[in-house]
Design a protein around this motif. Structure first.
Motif, PDB file in Angstrom:
ATOM      1  N   ALA A  18     -26.846  14.984  29.647  1.00 16.71           N
ATOM      2  CA  ALA A  18     -26.546  13.908  28.687  1.00 16.71           C
ATOM      3  C   ALA A  18     -27.217  12.602  29.105  1.00 16.71           C
ATOM      4  N   GLY A  19     -28.534  12.664  29.336  1.00 21.01           N
ATOM      5  CA  GLY A  19     -29.296  11.467  29.685  1.00 21.01           C
ATOM      6  C   GLY A  19     -30.038  10.946  28.462  1.00 21.01           C
ATOM      7  N   SER A  20     -31.234  10.393  28.685  1.00 20.83           N
ATOM      8  CA  SER A  20     -31.974   9.754  27.591  1.00 20.83           C
ATOM      9  C   SER A  20     -32.302  10.753  26.479  1.00 20.83           C
ATOM     10  N   MET A  21     -32.992  11.831  26.834  1.00 18.62           N
ATOM     11  CA  MET A  21     -33.430  12.770  25.792  1.00 18.62           C
ATOM     12  C   MET A  21     -32.253  13.560  25.220  1.00 18.62           C
ATOM     13  N   ARG A  41     -21.656  16.167  33.432  1.00 14.45           N
ATOM     14  CA  ARG A  41     -21.682  16.645  34.812  1.00 14.45           C
ATOM     15  C   ARG A  41     -20.313  16.960  35.417  1.00 14.45           C
ATOM     16  N   GLN A  97     -24.902  26.792  36.364  1.00 12.76           N
ATOM     17  CA  GLN A  97     -23.483  26.436  36.204  1.00 12.76           C
ATOM     18  C   GLN A  97     -22.894  26.965  34.900  1.00 12.76           C
ATOM     19  N   LEU A 111     -36.577  21.251  27.626  1.00 12.60           N
ATOM     20  CA  LEU A 111     -37.328  20.028  27.288  1.00 12.60           C
ATOM     21  C   LEU A 111     -37.902  19.330  28.524  1.00 12.60           C
ATOM     22  N   ASN A 113     -40.441  18.086  31.468  1.00 12.04           N
ATOM     23  CA  ASN A 113     -41.843  17.752  31.637  1.00 12.04           C
ATOM     24  C   ASN A 113     -42.428  18.650  32.735  1.00 12.04           C
ATOM     25  N   GLU A 137     -41.897  11.942  22.361  1.00  9.42           N
ATOM     26  CA  GLU A 137     -40.932  10.898  22.012  1.00  9.42           C
ATOM     27  C   GLU A 137     -40.553  10.125  23.264  1.00  9.42           C
ATOM     28  N   ALA A 139     -37.400   7.663  25.073  1.00  9.12           N
ATOM     29  CA  ALA A 139     -36.026   7.148  24.984  1.00  9.12           C
ATOM     30  C   ALA A 139     -35.598   6.665  26.353  1.00  9.12           C
ATOM     31  N   ARG A 141     -31.891   4.907  28.506  1.00  9.32           N
ATOM     32  CA  ARG A 141     -30.477   4.543  28.402  1.00  9.32           C
ATOM     33  C   ARG A 141     -30.342   3.043  28.663  1.00  9.32           C
ATOM     34  N   GLU A 272     -40.826  13.589  39.207  1.00 12.05           N
ATOM     35  CA  GLU A 272     -40.952  15.023  38.903  1.00 12.05           C
ATOM     36  C   GLU A 272     -42.253  15.572  39.513  1.00 12.05           C
TER      37      GLU A 272
HETATM   38  P1  NAP Z   1     -32.330  11.517  32.338  1.00 10.61           P
HETATM   39  O1  NAP Z   1     -32.115  10.332  31.462  1.00 10.61           O
HETATM   40  O2  NAP Z   1     -32.292  11.331  33.821  1.00 10.61           O
HETATM   41  O3  NAP Z   1     -31.255  12.613  31.920  1.00 10.61           O
HETATM   42  C1  NAP Z   1     -31.003  13.774  32.645  1.00 10.61           C
HETATM   43  C2  NAP Z   1     -29.515  14.049  32.564  1.00 10.61           C
HETATM   44  O4  NAP Z   1     -29.235  15.313  33.169  1.00 10.61           O
HETATM   45  C3  NAP Z   1     -28.668  13.005  33.295  1.00 10.61           C
HETATM   46  O5  NAP Z   1     -27.715  12.488  32.390  1.00 10.61           O
HETATM   47  C4  NAP Z   1     -27.966  13.819  34.392  1.00 10.61           C
HETATM   48  O6  NAP Z   1     -26.638  13.430  34.615  1.00 10.61           O
HETATM   49  C5  NAP Z   1     -27.948  15.187  33.753  1.00 10.61           C
HETATM   50  N1  NAP Z   1     -27.735  16.260  34.734  1.00 10.61           N
HETATM   51  C6  NAP Z   1     -28.459  16.565  35.834  1.00 10.61           C
HETATM   52  N2  NAP Z   1     -27.932  17.634  36.474  1.00 10.61           N
HETATM   53  C7  NAP Z   1     -26.826  17.993  35.764  1.00 10.61           C
HETATM   54  C8  NAP Z   1     -25.849  19.010  35.917  1.00 10.61           C
HETATM   55  N3  NAP Z   1     -25.895  19.884  36.931  1.00 10.61           N
HETATM   56  N4  NAP Z   1     -24.864  19.101  34.997  1.00 10.61           N
HETATM   57  C9  NAP Z   1     -24.791  18.231  33.966  1.00 10.61           C
HETATM   58  N5  NAP Z   1     -25.702  17.235  33.761  1.00 10.61           N
HETATM   59  C10 NAP Z   1     -26.702  17.126  34.654  1.00 10.61           C
HETATM   60  O7  NAP Z   1     -33.720  12.211  32.000  1.00 10.61           O
HETATM   61  P2  NAP Z   1     -34.572  12.134  30.648  1.00 10.61           P
HETATM   62  O8  NAP Z   1     -35.379  10.891  30.659  1.00 10.61           O
HETATM   63  O9  NAP Z   1     -33.709  12.437  29.479  1.00 10.61           O
HETATM   64  O10 NAP Z   1     -35.597  13.329  30.904  1.00 10.61           O
HETATM   65  C11 NAP Z   1     -35.255  14.694  30.730  1.00 10.61           C
HETATM   66  C12 NAP Z   1     -36.568  15.488  30.710  1.00 10.61           C
HETATM   67  O11 NAP Z   1     -37.292  15.103  29.538  1.00 10.61           O
HETATM   68  C13 NAP Z   1     -37.482  15.183  31.898  1.00 10.61           C
HETATM   69  O12 NAP Z   1     -38.149  16.344  32.318  1.00 10.61           O
HETATM   70  C14 NAP Z   1     -38.463  14.168  31.343  1.00 10.61           C
HETATM   71  O13 NAP Z   1     -39.724  14.173  32.000  1.00 10.61           O
HETATM   72  C15 NAP Z   1     -38.598  14.659  29.899  1.00 10.61           C
HETATM   73  N6  NAP Z   1     -39.008  13.607  28.948  1.00 10.61           N
HETATM   74  C16 NAP Z   1     -38.375  12.404  28.924  1.00 10.61           C
HETATM   75  C17 NAP Z   1     -38.773  11.452  28.011  1.00 10.61           C
HETATM   76  C18 NAP Z   1     -38.096  10.103  27.911  1.00 10.61           C
HETATM   77  O14 NAP Z   1     -38.606   9.223  27.206  1.00 10.61           O
HETATM   78  N7  NAP Z   1     -36.968   9.876  28.552  1.00 10.61           N
HETATM   79  C19 NAP Z   1     -39.820  11.735  27.115  1.00 10.61           C
HETATM   80  C20 NAP Z   1     -40.430  12.991  27.156  1.00 10.61           C
HETATM   81  C21 NAP Z   1     -40.020  13.929  28.092  1.00 10.61           C
HETATM   82  P3  NAP Z   1     -26.215  12.042  35.296  1.00 10.61           P
HETATM   83  O15 NAP Z   1     -26.452  11.013  34.232  1.00 10.61           O
HETATM   84  O16 NAP Z   1     -24.788  12.260  35.601  1.00 10.61           O
HETATM   85  O17 NAP Z   1     -27.128  11.906  36.488  1.00 10.61           O
END
Ligand code: NAP
Length: 313
Positions: A18-21, A41, A97, A111, A113, A137, A139, A141, A272
């Motif tokens: 439940a992060g950005s994407m 989590r 899990q 999803l 990278n 895209e 995004a 937080r 990453e």
């Molecule tokens: P993010 O904001 O760090 O979100 C990842 C989420 O996963 C966090 O909320 C984290 O929880 C949660 N998480 C990790 N381990 C977990 C577990 N065992 N159980 C439950 N939740 C867990 O990352 P993101 O930016 O969304 O990126 C996700 C992927 O998309 C990456 O590979 C990134 O490269 C890719 N991507 C991102 C973007 C972008 O703009 N953000 C664009 C294109 C591609 P916590 O919050 O509790 O740590």
């Protein structure tokens, strides 16, 4: 005769990460009236989420509060459709899990990278269909449970086992998530990985915006040559096509931006790297293919991360 209302209920989207994407997708699916559940989590995160009364999606000047349901990984509810939006380095542990909850034949959209995490996840859950995705895209937080849709883009989805496009792409259409079914998703992921390897590590090492690499053209060109040769060696000739031209186009078009890896390092977050440059170097090693400049870059980046106390895998 079938009963009058015989349409089955739409399948629920579970979103793990439940992060950005993850929250960007959850908010848009929920806004379209589709059933969505976030898997957070732990109990503390669930408590915090409930206190916020839902997710807020910020798009330009507008913001919307969406009361998406949330639960813990250990909840005893079957999952038929999962979107995995953890970082690449968390993906395998996270899916493990909830693996017991995945129904045979469930769809899991990955999803992440880079490359490597998708294959690791697929090996963990052989009972499901894994769909690889690549998104442009953007995004971030802004605060807890408040996500900003920062950059319109496109998401390509595909099945490396060449299966048919799933019927639920309709859900994405309905949610205004720009997407396309890609029969060559692996090639797309390799191409993105190569672009990333040619640009992001150097922006970290030179501590510059993408445009700063215009001053290091020869170094970028050398990396492009090596990456293109590696892609061909990995049977990804299509992904190698005109790589250098696209790298320079991206550097120019995003000259004012900091790369995602630069942002991660600047904010003291894990990168990453293991699924980008690390994956490329490992692919070369397995094929006994010499990539001296990529190796040197990998080692320089590892040293840089170690000096800052950041993980280098
Ligand atoms: P993010 O904001 O760090 O979100 C990842 C989420 O996963 C966090 O909320 C984290 O929880 C949660 N998480 C990790 N381990 C977990 C577990 N065992 N159980 C439950 N939740 C867990 O990352 P993101 O930016 O969304 O990126 C996700 C992927 O998309 C990456 O590979 C990134 O490269 C890719 N991507 C991102 C973007 C972008 O703009 N953000 C664009 C294109 C591609 P916590 O919050 O509790 O740590």
């Amino acid at each position: 005769m079938p009963p009058f209302n015989c349409r089955s209920a739409p399948t629920r989207w579970h979103i793990l990460g439940a992060g950005s994407m993850g929250t960007l997708w959850a908010a848009r699916l929920a806004r379209a009236g589709l059933p969505v559940t976030l898997i957070v989590r732990n109990a503390a995160r669930l408590h915090a989420y409930k206190a916020a009364h839902g997710l807020t999606l910020v798009e330009g000047e507008q913001s919307h509060l969406l009361p998406v349901t949330a639960q813990l990984p250990e909840t005893d509810e079957p999952i038929e459709r999962l979107l995995l939006t953890c970082k690449a380095y968390d993906a395998e542990h996270a899916i493990a899990q909830i693996a017991h909850r995945l129904q045979p034949g469930a769809d899991v959209v990955l999803l992440q990278n880079g490359l490597g995490s998708q294959q690791a996840v697929a090996a963990r859950v052989p009972q499901v269909r894994c769909i690889f995705a690549s998104s442009t895209e953007g995004a971030f937080r802004e605060s807890d449970w408040r996500v900003v849709f920062a950059g319109a883009g496109h998401t390509w989805l595909g099945d490396t086992r060449q299966g048919e496009a799933p019927h639920w792409l309709e859900d994405l259409q309905r949610s205004h998530i720009a997407h396309e079914w890609s029969p060559t998703i692996l090639s797309r992921l390799w191409r993105k990985l190569a672009l990333n390897c040619a640009i992001n590590p150097l922006t970290v090492l030179y501590n510059c915006r993408n445009g700063g690499l215009q001053a290091h053209r020869a170094e970028v060109d050398t990396l492009c040559d090596e990456l293109a040769a590696l892609l061909k060696r990995c049977d990804q000739a299509e992904a190698a096509d005109n790589l250098d031209a696209e790298v320079h186009r991206v550097i120019q078009a995003t000259a004012n931006n900091y790369s995602s890896m630069h942002q991660d390092v600047a904010q003291g977050r894990r990168t990453e790297i293991g699924y980008l440059l690390g994956y490329a170097c490992e692919a070369a090693r397995q094929r006994q293919f010499a990539v001296p400049h990529l190796h040197a870059l990998h080692h320089r980046l590892i040293d840089h991360l170690k000096q800052r106390g950041l993980p280098c895998n």
